[in-house]
Design a protein around this motif. Structure first.
Motif, PDB file in Angstrom:
ATOM      1  N   VAL A 181       0.843  -1.199   0.000  1.00 35.14           N
ATOM      2  CA  VAL A 181       0.000   0.000   0.000  1.00 35.14           C
ATOM      3  C   VAL A 181       0.880   1.251   0.000  1.00 35.14           C
ATOM      4  N   PHE A 182       1.957   1.207   0.788  1.00 35.50           N
ATOM      5  CA  PHE A 182       2.867   2.352   0.823  1.00 35.50           C
ATOM      6  C   PHE A 182       3.431   2.644  -0.561  1.00 35.50           C
ATOM      7  N   ASN A 183       3.827   1.609  -1.292  1.00 35.99           N
ATOM      8  CA  ASN A 183       4.404   1.824  -2.618  1.00 35.99           C
ATOM      9  C   ASN A 183       3.377   2.340  -3.616  1.00 35.99           C
ATOM     10  N   ASP A 184       2.108   1.992  -3.421  1.00 30.60           N
ATOM     11  CA  ASP A 184       1.051   2.585  -4.255  1.00 30.60           C
ATOM     12  C   ASP A 184       0.936   4.084  -3.969  1.00 30.60           C
ATOM     13  N   ILE A 185       1.031   4.444  -2.702  1.00 33.29           N
ATOM     14  CA  ILE A 185       1.003   5.857  -2.314  1.00 33.29           C
ATOM     15  C   ILE A 185       2.208   6.581  -2.911  1.00 33.29           C
ATOM     16  N   LYS A 186       3.357   5.944  -2.840  1.00 32.80           N
ATOM     17  CA  LYS A 186       4.587   6.537  -3.364  1.00 32.80           C
ATOM     18  C   LYS A 186       4.452   6.830  -4.851  1.00 32.80           C
ATOM     19  N   LYS A 187       3.897   5.891  -5.609  1.00 31.57           N
ATOM     20  CA  LYS A 187       3.744   6.094  -7.043  1.00 31.57           C
ATOM     21  C   LYS A 187       2.835   7.289  -7.335  1.00 31.57           C
ATOM     22  N   GLN A 188       1.745   7.397  -6.614  1.00 30.28           N
ATOM     23  CA  GLN A 188       0.822   8.521  -6.829  1.00 30.28           C
ATOM     24  C   GLN A 188       1.500   9.858  -6.538  1.00 30.28           C
ATOM     25  N   LEU A 189       2.283   9.894  -5.474  1.00 30.77           N
ATOM     26  CA  LEU A 189       2.952  11.146  -5.102  1.00 30.77           C
ATOM     27  C   LEU A 189       4.057  11.518  -6.083  1.00 30.77           C
ATOM     28  N   LEU A 190       4.796  10.525  -6.550  1.00 36.91           N
ATOM     29  CA  LEU A 190       5.845  10.815  -7.530  1.00 36.91           C
ATOM     30  C   LEU A 190       5.252  11.261  -8.863  1.00 36.91           C
ATOM     31  N   ASP A 191       4.145  10.641  -9.269  1.00 39.18           N
ATOM     32  CA  ASP A 191       3.469  11.061 -10.500  1.00 39.18           C
ATOM     33  C   ASP A 191       2.989  12.508 -10.372  1.00 39.18           C
ATOM     34  N   LYS A 192       2.461  12.843  -9.204  1.00 38.82           N
ATOM     35  CA  LYS A 192       1.997  14.208  -8.968  1.00 38.82           C
ATOM     36  C   LYS A 192       3.167  15.191  -8.997  1.00 38.82           C
ATOM     37  N   ALA A 193       4.294  14.798  -8.406  1.00 40.48           N
ATOM     38  CA  ALA A 193       5.472  15.662  -8.386  1.00 40.48           C
ATOM     39  C   ALA A 193       5.984  15.914  -9.807  1.00 40.48           C
ATOM     40  N   LYS A 194       6.025  14.877 -10.641  1.00 39.65           N
ATOM     41  CA  LYS A 194       6.480  15.048 -12.018  1.00 39.65           C
ATOM     42  C   LYS A 194       5.527  15.945 -12.815  1.00 39.65           C
ATOM     43  N   GLU A 195       4.247  15.801 -12.527  1.00 43.01           N
ATOM     44  CA  GLU A 195       3.264  16.658 -13.191  1.00 43.01           C
ATOM     45  C   GLU A 195       3.478  18.115 -12.810  1.00 43.01           C
ATOM     46  N   GLU A 196       3.758  18.361 -11.536  1.00 35.14           N
ATOM     47  CA  GLU A 196       3.973  19.722 -11.053  1.00 35.14           C
ATOM     48  C   GLU A 196       5.281  20.309 -11.596  1.00 35.14           C
ATOM     49  N   LEU A 197       6.278  19.446 -11.824  1.00 32.12           N
ATOM     50  CA  LEU A 197       7.596  19.914 -12.254  1.00 32.12           C
ATOM     51  C   LEU A 197       7.785  19.883 -13.767  1.00 32.12           C
ATOM     52  N   LYS A 198       6.734  19.577 -14.511  1.00 34.89           N
ATOM     53  CA  LYS A 198       6.837  19.507 -15.961  1.00 34.89           C
ATOM     54  C   LYS A 198       7.389  20.819 -16.512  1.00 34.89           C
ATOM     55  N   ASN A 199       8.387  20.705 -17.397  1.00 34.42           N
ATOM     56  CA  ASN A 199       9.069  21.854 -18.016  1.00 34.42           C
ATOM     57  C   ASN A 199       9.944  22.641 -17.043  1.00 34.42           C
ATOM     58  N   ASN A 200      10.155  22.115 -15.842  1.00 33.66           N
ATOM     59  CA  ASN A 200      11.026  22.789 -14.887  1.00 33.66           C
ATOM     60  C   ASN A 200      12.473  22.369 -15.145  1.00 33.66           C
ATOM     61  N   LYS A 396      11.241  -2.170  -2.331  1.00 35.66           N
ATOM     62  CA  LYS A 396      10.371  -2.462  -3.469  1.00 35.66           C
ATOM     63  C   LYS A 396       9.496  -3.678  -3.163  1.00 35.66           C
ATOM     64  N   THR A 397       8.299  -3.661  -3.680  1.00 37.21           N
ATOM     65  CA  THR A 397       7.382  -4.790  -3.511  1.00 37.21           C
ATOM     66  C   THR A 397       6.845  -5.208  -4.870  1.00 37.21           C
ATOM     67  N   LYS A 398       6.374  -6.436  -4.945  1.00 41.94           N
ATOM     68  CA  LYS A 398       5.779  -6.939  -6.174  1.00 41.94           C
ATOM     69  C   LYS A 398       4.625  -7.861  -5.819  1.00 41.94           C
ATOM     70  N   ARG A 399       3.506  -7.654  -6.493  1.00 42.08           N
ATOM     71  CA  ARG A 399       2.343  -8.512  -6.275  1.00 42.08           C
ATOM     72  C   ARG A 399       2.485  -9.773  -7.124  1.00 42.08           C
ATOM     73  N   LEU A 400       2.474 -10.921  -6.485  1.00 41.82           N
ATOM     74  CA  LEU A 400       2.613 -12.194  -7.178  1.00 41.82           C
ATOM     75  C   LEU A 400       1.244 -12.789  -7.463  1.00 41.82           C
ATOM     76  N   THR A 401       1.053 -13.225  -8.692  1.00 46.03           N
ATOM     77  CA  THR A 401      -0.167 -13.944  -9.039  1.00 46.03           C
ATOM     78  C   THR A 401       0.077 -15.442  -8.847  1.00 46.03           C
ATOM     79  N   VAL A 402      -0.978 -16.211  -8.958  1.00 47.56           N
ATOM     80  CA  VAL A 402      -0.842 -17.677  -8.858  1.00 47.56           C
ATOM     81  C   VAL A 402       0.071 -18.184  -9.971  1.00 47.56           C
ATOM     82  N   ASP A 403      -0.066 -17.599 -11.157  1.00 44.11           N
ATOM     83  CA  ASP A 403       0.774 -18.021 -12.297  1.00 44.11           C
ATOM     84  C   ASP A 403       2.238 -17.753 -12.009  1.00 44.11           C
ATOM     85  N   ASP A 404       2.535 -16.599 -11.374  1.00 47.43           N
ATOM     86  CA  ASP A 404       3.922 -16.285 -11.022  1.00 47.43           C
ATOM     87  C   ASP A 404       4.492 -17.333 -10.075  1.00 47.43           C
ATOM     88  N   MET A 405       3.697 -17.734  -9.086  1.00 45.43           N
ATOM     89  CA  MET A 405       4.170 -18.694  -8.093  1.00 45.43           C
ATOM     90  C   MET A 405       4.362 -20.075  -8.700  1.00 45.43           C
TER      91      MET A 405
END
Length: 407
Positions: A181-200, A396-405
């Protein structure tokens, strides 16, 4: 040409001709400063802007400067071609009209190093390419690179607002140490930061890949530190402050754990790598190649499969095919990729010194006689890994599916 960050002015015909008339040796430190450095007029108390920017644009007509078609280029890219590539490579690889990110530079290096396999003279040209490219980058850097801007040096208000909302929304999951869940939050915040810094301009440092990692350096400095492993409790503690924010008294122990987990392995690893280098040099310093053209005549070979991934490591080595020696080169590599071959290697050499045929041609092209001493690159890779690990504590985290396992 990439124009997402900067769109320069169109230069005049006279300025374009000035660039075309330059010789590689004309491009020196004083010229680059005169073209790109802003100066300060003390008497007038004002900044005098540079005459050019590296992103100022112009057309190159077809075949005007090692280009097949009419292209739009910029001054910076033109000077790289002129100073670094013109003398030995442009006639063979053509005008390199692309944004020089870390990935693009690596690809250009791979292109040039292939020519170095042909002869000692080509290898000398490649060494010059390395020297010129690093000289050019070091000299021009101080005049054109913003490195950081005010917006990349402190937290962004919109990102802080979103951070507060997400931490509140996922309060229970974070209390339960849900790192996914933390890494999902991290991705959203980094995407927002890149959007704010576009052309900077401060974002160039991260986007180029030249220095700094957006999801590590920028993240920890301006958004939050994130998970820190507590070895005593055998669990992660999530620090929601950034380095810019500072820490509370309650977080001092956690931050201390973060520092220890980063720098203790680095310090121990540095010592281990240094000692390993001494052992390797002591063991391998007597490995000295025999003279050019020598052949011990051994019939022993190593059977191996040449795959598209490993074939580059065996270039300029000799194979035995139907009793005859065949040198593996880039010209015949496709013929042998995926095939099982019998390779002459130094392991099976029966000479007093590793002979030319068992050692291959690569060392002789590079002028390396004391081949054993390059084995310290093993400990060098070990040291580099330890050094990098201390700068990146990302979890880093990764969600494993049944196929992955099952796979």
């Amino acid at each position: 040409m990439d124009d997402t960050l900067h769109v320069g002015r169109w230069i005049t015909k006279e300025e374009k001709q000035f660039l075309l008339d330059l010789k590689p040796d004309d491009i020196c430190k004083s010229l680059l400063q005169s073209m790109f450095a802003d100066t300060y007029d003390v008497s007038a108390n004002k900044i005098i802007r540079s005459k050019f920017n590296t992103f100022d644009q112009f057309y190159l007509e077809a075949k005007e400067y090692y280009n097949k078609e009419r292209i739009v280029t910029n001054i910076g890219m033109f000077l790289v071609n002129k100073r670094v590539l013109e003398e030995h490579y442009l006639s063979r690889i053509g005008n390199q009209n692309k944004e020089l990110t870390n990935k693009a530079i690596s690809a250009l290096n791979e292109t040039c190093v292939q020519f170095a396999e042909n002869s000692p003279e080509e290898y000398a040209h490649y060494i010059q390419f390395l020297d010129d490219s690093r000289w050019f980058a070091d000299v021009i850097h101080m005049n054109i690179c913003a490195s950081m801007s005010l917006d990349t040096a402190k937290p962004l208000p919109e990102v802080q607002k979103l951070k507060k909302e997400l931490l509140k929304k996922h309060e229970k999951e974070l209390a339960d140490k849900r790192l996914d869940v933390f890494n999902d939050i991290k991705k959203q915040l980094l995407d927002k930061a890149k959007e704010e810094l576009k052309n900077n301009p401060g974002l160039e440092l991260y986007e180029s890949g030249a220095r700094g990692s957006f999801d590590n350096a920028y993240w920890r400095m301006n958004v939050m530190v994130g998970p820190v492993y507590n070895a005593a409790k055998e669990e992660y503690e999530i620090v929601t402050n950034s380095l810019y924010d500072g820490y509370s008294k309650e977080e001092v122990a956690t931050i201390a754990n973060n520092m220890v987990s980063a720098f203790y392995p680095k310090s121990i690893g540095s010592g281990e790598a240094g000692y390993l280098t001494k052992k390797i040099n002591a063991a391998c310093q007597t490995i000295i190649l025999d003279n050019k053209g020598t052949d011990c005549g051994t019939t022993n070979t190593q059977t191996m499969v040449l795959t598209p991934e490993n074939i580059k490591f065996y270039m300029d080595s000799y194979m035995v095919e139907r009793g005859k020696l065949v040198r593996l080169t880039k010209e015949n590599a496709k013929t042998y990729a995926g095939k099982t071959v019998k390779m002459r290697t130094p392991d099976y050499c029966c000479g007093d010194k590793p002979c030319n045929i068992c050692s291959g041609e690569r060392f002789y092209i590079m002028g390396i006689k004391y081949a054993g001493l390059i084995e310290s690159k093993l400990s060098g890779a070990f040291l580099e890994g330890k050094m990098k690990a201390s700068h990146d504590m990302t979890v880093k985290t990764k969600r494993l599916t049944v196929d992955d396992m099952l796979s």
